[in-house]
Design an enzyme around this catalytic site. Structure first.
Site, PDB file in Angstrom:
ATOM      1  N   CYS A  49     -23.916  38.594  -0.080  1.00  0.00           N
ATOM      2  CA  CYS A  49     -23.142  37.738   0.831  1.00  0.00           C
ATOM      3  C   CYS A  49     -21.648  37.963   0.661  1.00  0.00           C
ATOM      4  CB  CYS A  49     -23.485  36.267   0.601  1.00  0.00           C
ATOM      5  SG  CYS A  49     -22.875  35.602  -0.959  1.00  0.00           S
ATOM      6  N   CYS A  54     -25.028  33.433  -2.852  1.00  0.00           N
ATOM      7  CA  CYS A  54     -26.412  33.896  -2.966  1.00  0.00           C
ATOM      8  C   CYS A  54     -26.849  34.284  -4.371  1.00  0.00           C
ATOM      9  CB  CYS A  54     -26.643  35.074  -2.024  1.00  0.00           C
ATOM     10  SG  CYS A  54     -25.991  36.627  -2.640  1.00  0.00           S
ATOM     11  N   CYS A 119     -39.100  42.260  -2.800  1.00  0.00           N
ATOM     12  CA  CYS A 119     -38.206  43.369  -2.429  1.00  0.00           C
ATOM     13  C   CYS A 119     -37.289  43.693  -3.599  1.00  0.00           C
ATOM     14  CB  CYS A 119     -37.399  43.024  -1.187  1.00  0.00           C
ATOM     15  SG  CYS A 119     -35.950  42.005  -1.495  1.00  0.00           S
ATOM     16  N   CYS A 122     -32.928  40.345  -5.006  1.00  0.00           N
ATOM     17  CA  CYS A 122     -32.357  39.164  -5.669  1.00  0.00           C
ATOM     18  C   CYS A 122     -32.604  39.212  -7.171  1.00  0.00           C
ATOM     19  CB  CYS A 122     -32.995  37.897  -5.109  1.00  0.00           C
ATOM     20  SG  CYS A 122     -34.734  37.694  -5.609  1.00  0.00           S
ATOM     21  N   CYS A 166     -33.540  33.699  -2.782  1.00  0.00           N
ATOM     22  CA  CYS A 166     -34.560  34.733  -2.657  1.00  0.00           C
ATOM     23  C   CYS A 166     -35.223  34.522  -1.307  1.00  0.00           C
ATOM     24  CB  CYS A 166     -35.595  34.618  -3.779  1.00  0.00           C
ATOM     25  SG  CYS A 166     -36.989  35.737  -3.525  1.00  0.00           S
ATOM     26  N   ARG A 441     -23.543  12.252  -1.697  1.00  0.00           N
ATOM     27  CA  ARG A 441     -23.297  13.375  -0.782  1.00  0.00           C
ATOM     28  C   ARG A 441     -24.598  13.659  -0.031  1.00  0.00           C
ATOM     29  NH1 ARG A 441     -23.893  18.925  -2.208  1.00  0.00           N
ATOM     30  NH2 ARG A 441     -21.735  19.477  -1.765  1.00  0.00           N
ATOM     31  N   PHE A 829     -38.394  41.849   7.183  1.00  0.00           N
ATOM     32  CA  PHE A 829     -38.840  40.740   8.025  1.00  0.00           C
ATOM     33  C   PHE A 829     -38.686  41.030   9.514  1.00  0.00           C
ATOM     34  CE2 PHE A 829     -36.554  39.136   4.179  1.00  0.00           C
ATOM     35  CZ  PHE A 829     -37.685  39.005   3.388  1.00  0.00           C
ATOM     36  N   GLU A1292     -47.859  37.950   7.695  1.00  0.00           N
ATOM     37  CA  GLU A1292     -47.212  37.047   8.648  1.00  0.00           C
ATOM     38  C   GLU A1292     -47.937  35.724   8.879  1.00  0.00           C
ATOM     39  OE1 GLU A1292     -45.013  39.743  11.871  1.00  0.00           O
ATOM     40  OE2 GLU A1292     -47.010  40.445  11.360  1.00  0.00           O
TER      41      GLU A1292
HETATM   42  C1  LIG Z   1     -20.209  29.279  -2.726  1.00  0.00           C
HETATM   43  C2  LIG Z   1     -19.252  28.163  -2.967  1.00  0.00           C
HETATM   44  C3  LIG Z   1     -19.677  26.868  -2.753  1.00  0.00           C
HETATM   45  C4  LIG Z   1     -18.800  25.813  -2.928  1.00  0.00           C
HETATM   46  N1  LIG Z   1     -19.258  24.541  -2.731  1.00  0.00           N
HETATM   47  C5  LIG Z   1     -18.402  23.503  -2.928  1.00  0.00           C
HETATM   48  C6  LIG Z   1     -18.834  22.160  -2.730  1.00  0.00           C
HETATM   49  O1  LIG Z   1     -19.982  21.906  -2.380  1.00  0.00           O
HETATM   50  N2  LIG Z   1     -17.942  21.168  -2.942  1.00  0.00           N
HETATM   51  C7  LIG Z   1     -16.662  21.412  -3.338  1.00  0.00           C
HETATM   52  O2  LIG Z   1     -15.899  20.490  -3.548  1.00  0.00           O
HETATM   53  N3  LIG Z   1     -16.232  22.668  -3.531  1.00  0.00           N
HETATM   54  C8  LIG Z   1     -17.061  23.705  -3.319  1.00  0.00           C
HETATM   55  N4  LIG Z   1     -16.610  24.986  -3.495  1.00  0.00           N
HETATM   56  C9  LIG Z   1     -15.177  25.210  -3.727  1.00  0.00           C
HETATM   57  C10 LIG Z   1     -14.850  25.502  -5.159  1.00  0.00           C
HETATM   58  O3  LIG Z   1     -14.890  24.336  -5.895  1.00  0.00           O
HETATM   59  C11 LIG Z   1     -13.475  26.138  -5.149  1.00  0.00           C
HETATM   60  O4  LIG Z   1     -13.611  27.415  -4.578  1.00  0.00           O
HETATM   61  C12 LIG Z   1     -12.903  26.313  -6.514  1.00  0.00           C
HETATM   62  O5  LIG Z   1     -12.837  25.128  -7.209  1.00  0.00           O
HETATM   63  C13 LIG Z   1     -11.537  26.931  -6.436  1.00  0.00           C
HETATM   64  O6  LIG Z   1     -11.122  27.226  -7.755  1.00  0.00           O
HETATM   65  P1  LIG Z   1     -10.609  28.663  -8.160  1.00  0.00           P
HETATM   66  O7  LIG Z   1     -10.124  28.563  -9.537  1.00  0.00           O
HETATM   67  O8  LIG Z   1     -11.620  29.683  -7.916  1.00  0.00           O
HETATM   68  O9  LIG Z   1      -9.414  28.812  -7.141  1.00  0.00           O
HETATM   69  P2  LIG Z   1      -8.774  30.129  -6.533  1.00  0.00           P
HETATM   70  O10 LIG Z   1      -9.721  30.745  -5.606  1.00  0.00           O
HETATM   71  O11 LIG Z   1      -8.252  30.947  -7.657  1.00  0.00           O
HETATM   72  O12 LIG Z   1      -7.605  29.470  -5.749  1.00  0.00           O
HETATM   73  C14 LIG Z   1      -7.874  28.738  -4.572  1.00  0.00           C
HETATM   74  C15 LIG Z   1      -6.539  28.460  -3.870  1.00  0.00           C
HETATM   75  O13 LIG Z   1      -5.784  27.535  -4.601  1.00  0.00           O
HETATM   76  C16 LIG Z   1      -4.572  28.110  -5.084  1.00  0.00           C
HETATM   77  N5  LIG Z   1      -4.435  27.592  -6.445  1.00  0.00           N
HETATM   78  C17 LIG Z   1      -5.372  27.673  -7.434  1.00  0.00           C
HETATM   79  N6  LIG Z   1      -4.946  26.958  -8.482  1.00  0.00           N
HETATM   80  C18 LIG Z   1      -3.754  26.453  -8.161  1.00  0.00           C
HETATM   81  C19 LIG Z   1      -2.834  25.607  -8.816  1.00  0.00           C
HETATM   82  N7  LIG Z   1      -3.065  25.143 -10.035  1.00  0.00           N
HETATM   83  N8  LIG Z   1      -1.699  25.267  -8.173  1.00  0.00           N
HETATM   84  C20 LIG Z   1      -1.440  25.738  -6.933  1.00  0.00           C
HETATM   85  N9  LIG Z   1      -2.273  26.529  -6.259  1.00  0.00           N
HETATM   86  C21 LIG Z   1      -3.416  26.863  -6.863  1.00  0.00           C
HETATM   87  C22 LIG Z   1      -4.732  29.577  -4.948  1.00  0.00           C
HETATM   88  O14 LIG Z   1      -3.514  30.218  -4.723  1.00  0.00           O
HETATM   89  C23 LIG Z   1      -5.650  29.680  -3.753  1.00  0.00           C
HETATM   90  O15 LIG Z   1      -4.909  29.552  -2.570  1.00  0.00           O
HETATM   91  C24 LIG Z   1     -17.466  26.071  -3.333  1.00  0.00           C
HETATM   92  C25 LIG Z   1     -17.044  27.369  -3.552  1.00  0.00           C
HETATM   93  C26 LIG Z   1     -17.920  28.418  -3.370  1.00  0.00           C
HETATM   94  C27 LIG Z   1     -17.435  29.814  -3.572  1.00  0.00           C
HETATM   95  S1  FES Z   2     -37.614  39.404  -4.014  1.00  0.00           S
HETATM   96 FE1  FES Z   2     -36.706  39.846  -2.079  1.00  0.00          FE
HETATM   97  S2  FES Z   2     -35.074  38.492  -2.033  1.00  0.00           S
HETATM   98 FE2  FES Z   2     -36.107  37.875  -3.814  1.00  0.00          FE
HETATM   99  S1  FES Z   3     -22.973  38.640  -3.328  1.00  0.00           S
HETATM  100 FE1  FES Z   3     -21.914  37.457  -4.729  1.00  0.00          FE
HETATM  101  S2  FES Z   3     -22.813  35.530  -4.519  1.00  0.00           S
HETATM  102 FE2  FES Z   3     -23.683  36.649  -2.882  1.00  0.00          FE
END
Ligand SMILES: Cc1cc2nc3c(=O)[nH]c(=O)nc-3n(C[C@H](O)[C@H](O)[C@H](O)COP(=O)(O)OP(=O)(O)OC[C@H]3O[C@@H](n4cnc5c(N)ncnc54)[C@H](O)[C@@H]3O)c2cc1C
Ligand code: FES
Ligand code: FES
Length: 1358
Positions: A49, A54, A119, A122, A166, A441, A829, A1292
């Site tokens: 993804c 994923c 497959c 995953c 998966c 939530r 699929f 299927e």
């Molecule tokens: C698959 C997936 C599912 C998610 N599901 C949820 C969910 O259900 N609920 C939820 O609340 N969140 C969810 N998130 C969001 C997740 O919590 C945030 O992506 C994460 O907390 C960001 O933190 P990071 O350290 O990776 O930030 P980064 O990706 O490093 O930064 C994010 C942004 O913030 C800025 N930044 C980071 N830290 C600071 C700082 N201290 N001061 C100023 N700017 C800053 C960066 O410049 C950037 O613009 C999800 C994320 C993913 C990838």
């Molecule tokens: S075995 Fe195919 S996606 Fe998990």
């Molecule tokens: S390829 Fe990284 S989480 Fe899906």
């Protein structure tokens, strides 16, 4: 940017699987996954993804703390983790655990033995998620586990893979593989596997499991790296454009230089997981990593609360919030922290939370309006934040922070403070005040990895009212977010209204009214009314126990203060303690054709787990290889005037833009028996998603970027409006022709049937949407030009033969110049059939033109935009029936939206009619039109047309039952086919009477699932529960399949080993495994000595269209058996050739070894290779499959969430060729069907362009959404004379059984509606309602009553 003080001349050094890597220069936007896959031999981590959703790319990241001499091991998504951020760290991929040469790790072996890899795409990520859980469990002070087990608990083992997707298995076997390591597992609970047999003792079971010895676990951090990390970890900022300030002052100085005037893009970064959501099209040039500043990473608790630095990861924050409950007893304040931690555990998935920072989340909420859970929860508890910029720092409340204008790029969040209970609400210990705090939530997946429709955190200070007997609200804070608002809000008007009030139903009614005016999603948000209703539900739930008591209280106020306030009294929705409670698999083995019929593990499963299995994108790039990406149309009908590439992307390695003008042969990108489709739009584009051009660049990243930034100039002037609906297609008579040889036939006389009816339903309407394949491996191909105008194409495809001819016609070269090779496909699929041809052809065209290898690995977004998917349709039915529920006639009008290209759409009527005939309708007529529209052409998806037809049949049955107010199960039973009616409906393919097993299955399932007893219990449950209703449903299937001509080739090599080629492609469905078994069975019949482990001698090799021609299409569930039959024919030929020699040798020597026989045959110039082309007999090429399922669900009336409590399936596999493989197909197909019926929304905009374009919006089932109890019986129905060794298909048909979940949901909703009517004072039941597909939470809640809480409260008042 000026060089900072702390810059050290250090290189980027890290370890991968114990090997040292030093990278002297790299672009700072490079991810760990990109590096691993392109610069190391470790291809185990997969890209699926690219957005954290994923788990295919999961690796273990280990960090060493030299001061504490401590190792921190956790999973991360390598597709988001930046390489520069792992300086000094160690990465372990699944290859680091073991391999085929040195020995597999028990994780690999158990995944294989529990049949947990189909497959396999995953599987490496799954293995790493489990491995990390094991490593961390071993660090706990838990008692030593018994030999062979770990300290991991069963619940942790299941949850270890909660964020990993998966698409094949249905998760149950994966969960079993994981649980098999847990010391607290009950071995009886572990499912069907290849290690032990049913009835084996616990000791035998234990001894046959591949041994896990927790004390000699893999070293995750090599010693040499420890020594290196003892010195500083800071990178040379100039070389890597990666800045790692170590103090606030240094950061402030750096921020002062953010705009350095040369236009370079600078990004502050922590975990970089934000990139998963905000996929910037262009990458940044420089990064400032905040993680080395001590103030940003501290966690401190004092009597004023907990302060958490901005770079602290969500996982660490959860740990810290939980830390204060070591005693197991929560004070009220700690309860607040615990609830926050519990809520945070539903944010994303473990491998995201391990690197995602709290600060990053809050900044995304503030700056980008990300629907954050954390911001909502922290807002309710009155948190404060610290921010700073290059000049100053300040403290403000989170509320002020969120409301401020968006944070500029120079402002930094330093940390957040969650105040102590006393400070939150002014409660000091010892007072009589009680603090209530709950978070909520509602999301498609209960355990996380899904953004919420709405989140909430509610806090109230309550006390006993001194003047009445009730409870007074002294203070409260209610926060709501994630519902389509810029940032979380406080419902201050509701807070003010409630403050000082004595709780009563009337007060709650008023509060609810106020709240509905406050929680209003912004325009354009999906399901706005649903989201508002959730806020009401949660407020009600928060106070529900008080309301319930109030209803009983004579003065309208609440009594029983202390008992009511115990947390146990509060409803506990959404808090799932166990995932899969239990499962049973019944399999009757058949030894008649040994080793056919044995449940042997899937061929290649262990190398799939260890990352050694080679998928197309794992093939190393040849020298000079280029990469391609498609530019697709966003308009449904337009002239294409030109395409402009962004000048920057040309600079970024783009070498060509290929369009229809570059085609030397025909503009053809797909070929089926019904016609062809163009590869590229020519001067016109005819649907959104159509390919317009192919950009070729030096890397996949550059190609993707260039395609993304390209601007297509469209002109729509003087063009007819496009056809975007089936109604419009009918108006303009835009149809595809259905050839007469596949036109289905009416059954009986509809008018006569209608005349017999006591009741009629006329022209009821149903609409069905599409579904996306969501194979874990997206479309991919690699084309390599060869000598003399030849081309070799490696393709992940279900029909290499069609790609072969298409490429030859497109390139204008003879077919013998083309070779298409397919080894394995990471999930198909149906989506890797016709749609994969264009991908292979475009690569071939570019490679041919540029005379350089060209490859593509499509990103998920493009894949989703161009896939087409299942056929949407509009259905109208009229049905006549007797008063006893017997249906006498059915007519259906179906308008199938086939899109612009013909693909396989003309077979849809035949497939649909086949599945519609599952019941005895008396007479059955239909009018099915295959509409040609300006949508992307739709293609076959697993059980094409059949799953829709099954749904239509059940909708008719449900409609009849509710019209008659009859029990729906008895209507089903009444309309099941007798053998006579079966013969009438399925003329020529019903087989013999004994083969009609459905009546047996139907009754057997009623007994084995305790259907009647549970139906009674459900009635009882529904009477006793207001906010949860249960439903149960039993459905049958009759599914027709056809065999097809299939080639095979068997070659015996000089050492006696055997190479087998088949027309069918291994998609994960276990085709190779069955073929291996068949080869062994057929060759063993020669009767040589030493053939005991003959399976080991057989290898099925990749498909090569020049080596084995006429391979056809792997689809329709029967490719495995047809390939097996083709191979049996080859083996029979070989046995016939070898037999005379064997007999001669036997006479001479008494006994003959296989090896001796082959040497002898070679010396006598016997042809040891045989090929065949199996052509099924006309009289037996079609047959029927039978099965039935019972599903029970529970619907939450407050949120619309449906939990599948139990599914029981019995499916007739004849004499299964491999029951383990068939079981996997049944479970996997069923779960994919759950996706279609309950979860997956594949939607388009008004131009027909797909808008669900990734894991954020497209939700396939996860381990927390599959049946909690899942019992499957693979019925061995004995001998079937016309079948391949008496076997029947399984790929299927079981998917259709998932309709039982939908029907059960409908039953539960019916109960909810009945109750709602009673609250509103009406008694008549309106049981006739349509439940849409998919029955998502908003859909279910709407039917249960978006205002059911208000109705209930009103009923209490009146
Ligand atoms: C698959 C997936 C599912 C998610 N599901 C949820 C969910 O259900 N609920 C939820 O609340 N969140 C969810 N998130 C969001 C997740 O919590 C945030 O992506 C994460 O907390 C960001 O933190 P990071 O350290 O990776 O930030 P980064 O990706 O490093 O930064 C994010 C942004 O913030 C800025 N930044 C980071 N830290 C600071 C700082 N201290 N001061 C100023 N700017 C800053 C960066 O410049 C950037 O613009 C999800 C994320 C993913 C990838
Ligand atoms: S075995 Fe195919 S996606 Fe998990
Ligand atoms: S390829 Fe990284 S989480 Fe899906």
């Amino acid at each position: 940017m000026e060089q900072s003080e702390s810059t050290v001349n250090n290189s980027l050094v890290f370890a991968v699987n114990g090997k040292r890597f030093e990278v002297s220069t790299i672009h700072p936007s490079t991810t760990v996954l990109e590096f691993l896959r392109s610069h190391t031999p470790f291809k185990g981590p997969k890209l699926s993804c690219g957005e954290g959703g994923c788990g295919a790319c999961v690796v273990l990241l280990s960090k060493y703390n030299p001061i504490l001499d401590q190792l921190d091991d956790c999973t991360v998504s390598s597709c988001l983790t930046l390489l520069c951020s792992v300086n000094g760290c160690s990465i372990t991929t699944t290859e680091g655990l073991g391999n085929s040469k040195d020995g597999f790790h028990p994780i690999h072996e158990r995944f294989s033995g529990f049949h947990a890899s189909q497959c396999g795409f995953c599987t490496p990520g799954m293995c790493m998620s489990l491995f990390s859980a094991l490593v961390n469990a071993e660090k706990t002070p838990r008692p030593e586990p018994p030999l062979g087990f770990s300290k991991l608990k069963v619940s942790e083992a299941e949850r270890a893979i909660a964020g990993n997707l998966c698409r094949c298995t249905g998760y149950r076997p994966i969960a079993d593989a994981c649980k098999s390591f847990s010391a607290d597992v009950d071995m009886e609970d572990l499912g069907f596997n290849s290690f032990w047999r049913k009835g084996d003792s616990k000791e035998v079971k234990l001894s046959s499991l591949p041994l896990y010895n927790h004390s000699d676990e893999i070293c995750t951090f090599p010693e040499f790296l420890k020594n290196e990390t003892r010195s500083t970890l800071l990178l040379d900022s100039r070389r890597y454009s990666w800045y790692s300030p170590v103090s606030i002052e240094e950061l402030q100085r750096l921020l002062g230089f953010v705009e350095d005037g040369n236009g370079s893009r600078v990004k502050v970064v922590v975990g970089n997981t934000g990139m998963g959501y905000y996929k910037e099209v262009e990458s940044y040039d420089k990064y400032i990593d905040l993680r080395h500043i001590p103030e940003f990473s501290m966690i401190r608790r004092d009597n004023t609360g907990i302060s958490i630095g901005a770079t602290v990861t969500i996982s660490k924050a959860i740990e810290a919030l939980r830390e204060y409950n070591q005693s197991g007893f929560y004070s009220e304040g700690d309860m607040v922290y615990k609830n926050i931690a519990d809520h945070m555990e539903k944010v994303a998935s473990g491998f995201i939370r391990n690197s995602a920072s709290l600060g990053g989340n809050l900044v995304m909420a503030q700056r980008n309006h990300f629907p954050s859970d954390i911001a909502t929860v922290l807002l309710a508890v009155g948190s404060t934040v610290n921010i700073m910029n290059s000049l100053k720092s300040e403290e403000l409340t989170l509320e002020e922070f969120l409301r401020r204008p968006e944070l500029d790029s120079k402002s930094i969040l330093v940390g957040v403070k969650i105040p102590d209970r006393d400070r939150i609400m002014g409660i000091s210990s010892g007072t009589k005040m009680k603090l209530l705090f709950e978070t909520y939530r509602a999301a498609p997946r209960p355990l996380g990895n899904a953004l919420p429709y709405l989140n909430a955190a509610l806090m109230a200070k309550v006390s006993r009212c001194t003047t009445s007997n009730g409870i007074i609200v002294s203070n409260c804070r209610f926060a709501f977010g994630g519902y389509g608002t810029k940032h979380p809000i406080r419902a201050t008007k509701v807070e003010e209204f409630l403050t000082g009030k004595v709780l009563s139903v009337g007060v709650l009614c008023e509060a609810v009214k106020l709240l509905k005016g406050i929680v209003v999603p912004d325009d354009g948000t999906s399901s706005p009314a649903y989201r508002s209703s959730l806020a009401v539900s949660f407020l009600f739930e928060f106070f529900s126990h008080l309301v319930e008591a109030n209803a009983k209280s004579p003065d309208g106020c609440v009594d029983g203060y202390s008992t009511l306030l115990s947390p146990a009294k509060q409803l506990d929705h959404g808090k799932i303690s166990t995932l899969l409670s239990s499962a049973k698999q019944e399999v009757e083995l058949n030894r008649q054709y040994h080793p056919v019929g044995e449940p042997i593990a899937k061929s290649g499963a262990a190398i799939q787990a260890s990352g050694e299995a080679v998928y197309v994108d794992d093939i190393p790039s040849p020298t000079n290889c280029l990469h391609g990406a498609f530019i697709y149309s966003t308009k449904p009908l337009a002239r294409v005037k030109g395409i402009k590439l962004n000048p920057k992307s040309v600079a970024d390695g783009v070498s060509a833009l290929i369009s229809f003008k570059d085609i030397p042969g025909e503009n053809i990108g797909c070929k089926t028996i019904f016609g062809t489709e163009p590869l590229f739009a020519d001067d016109f584009t005819r649907c959104a998603g159509e390919y317009i051009a192919f950009v070729v660049a030096d890397t996949q990243k550059h190609a993707n970027m260039a395609a993304n930034l390209a601007v297509v100039d469209y002109d729509m002037e003087n063009l007819e409006p496009p056809i975007l609906s089936v109604e419009e297609a009918v108006r303009r008579s835009s149809f595809f022709e259905v050839p007469s040889f596949i036109s289905p036939k009416q059954v009986g006389d509809f008018s006569r049937g209608m005349a017999k009816a006591d009741h009629k339903i006329l022209s009821a309407e149903i609409r069905l949407g599409s579904q996306y394949y969501f194979y874990m491996e997206t479309q991919t191909a690699l084309a390599i030009p060869d000598e003399d105008n030849c081309i070799v194409v490696y393709s992940s495809i279900q029909c290499p033969e069609n790609a072969h001819t298409t490429i030859s016609r497109c390139l204008g070269i003879p077919e013998h110049n083309v070779r298409v090779i397919t080894r394995r496909v990471g999930g198909g699929f149906g989506g890797k059939s016709m749609k994969a041809i264009a991908v292979a052809t475009a690569c071939a065209l570019a490679a041919y033109k540029l005379q350089r290898p060209v490859r593509i690995y499509m990103n998920r977004k493009t894949d989703m935009k161009i896939a087409g998917g299942r056929h949407p349709m509009k259905v109208t039915y009229s049905v006549g029936f007797k008063s006893n529920g017997k249906i006498t006639a059915l007519h259906v009008d179906i308008l199938i939206n086939a899109g612009i290209g013909v693909d396989i759409s003309p077979i849809m009527p035949m497939l649909m009619v086949g599945a519609l005939k599952k019941y005895d309708w008396g007479a059955f007529s239909f009018d099915i039109k295959v509409c040609k529209t300006n949508h992307l052409s739709k293609s076959a998806m697993r059980a094409p047309g059949e799953v829709q037809a099954t749904f239509i049949s059940e909708a008719v049955i449900e409609h009849v039952a509710s019209t008659l107010s009859m029990d729906v199960d008895s209507v089903r039973s009444r309309n099941l086919h007798t053998f006579n009616s079966l013969n009438f409906f399925f003329e020529g393919c019903a087989g013999e009477h004994v083969e009609y097993t459905l009546p047996l299955i139907w009754d057997k399932l009623a007994t084995s699932s305790s259907f009647k007893e549970r139906t009674d219990m459900i009635k009882q449950f529904n009477m006793c529960n207001k906010w949860q209703k249960r439903g149960i449903s039993r459905v049958p299937i009759v599914h027709e399949v056809s065999l097809k001509a299939t080639p095979g080739k068997v070659s015996i090599l000089s050492d006696g080993s055997v190479a087998v080629e088949v027309g069918g492609i291994e998609l994960g469905q276990g085709l190779w495994t069955k073929v291996k078994q068949m080869t062994a069975f057929a060759l063993i019949s020669i009767g040589c000595d030493g053939m005991g482990d003959f399976l080991e001698k057989v290898r099925v090799i990749q498909s090569d269209t020049l080596s084995l021609i006429q391979g056809g299409l792997t689809a329709g569930s029967t490719t495995s058996e047809c390939s097996c039959e083709a191979i049996r024919l080859c083996c029979n030929m070989l046995v016939e050739r070898l037999n005379p020699i064997k007999e001669r040798l036997q006479e001479q020597m008494g006994s003959v070894e296989w090896g001796t026989l082959i040497l002898q045959a070679q010396s006598q110039a016997v042809n040891l290779s045989a090929s065949s082309y199996y052509v099924p007999d006309f009289s037996s090429f079609q047959y029927l499959n039978y099965g039935a399922a019972v599903s029970e669900v529970e619907v939450n009336l407050l949120t619309g969430q449906t939990t599948i409590l139990q599914s029981d399936i019995i499916y007739d596999c004849g004499q299964s060729l491999n029951p383990a493989v068939d079981l996997g197909q049944i479970e996997g197909a069923f779960v994919q069907g759950i996706g279609f019926f309950m979860l997956e929304e594949y939607t388009t905009n008004s131009d027909g362009l797909v808008v669900t374009e990734g894991t954020w919006t497209y939700k396939i089932p996860t381990i927390d959404t599959v049946p909690k109890q899942f019992n499957v019986e693979v019925l061995n129905s004995g001998h079937h004379k016309n079948r391949v060794l008496s076997s029947k298909a399984s790929g299927e048909p079981p998917l259709l059984l998932a309709v039982s979940v939908h029907c059960a949901t409908r039953a539960a909703i019916r109960e909810a509606r009945q109750q709602l009517l009673s609250w509103t004072g009406l008694t008549k039941c309106d049981s006739t309602f349509q439940l849409e597909v998919p029955a998502t939470m908003p859909v279910v809640k709407e039917l249960c009553g978006l205002e059911n809480v208000e109705s209930y409260l009103q009923s209490l008042l009146s």
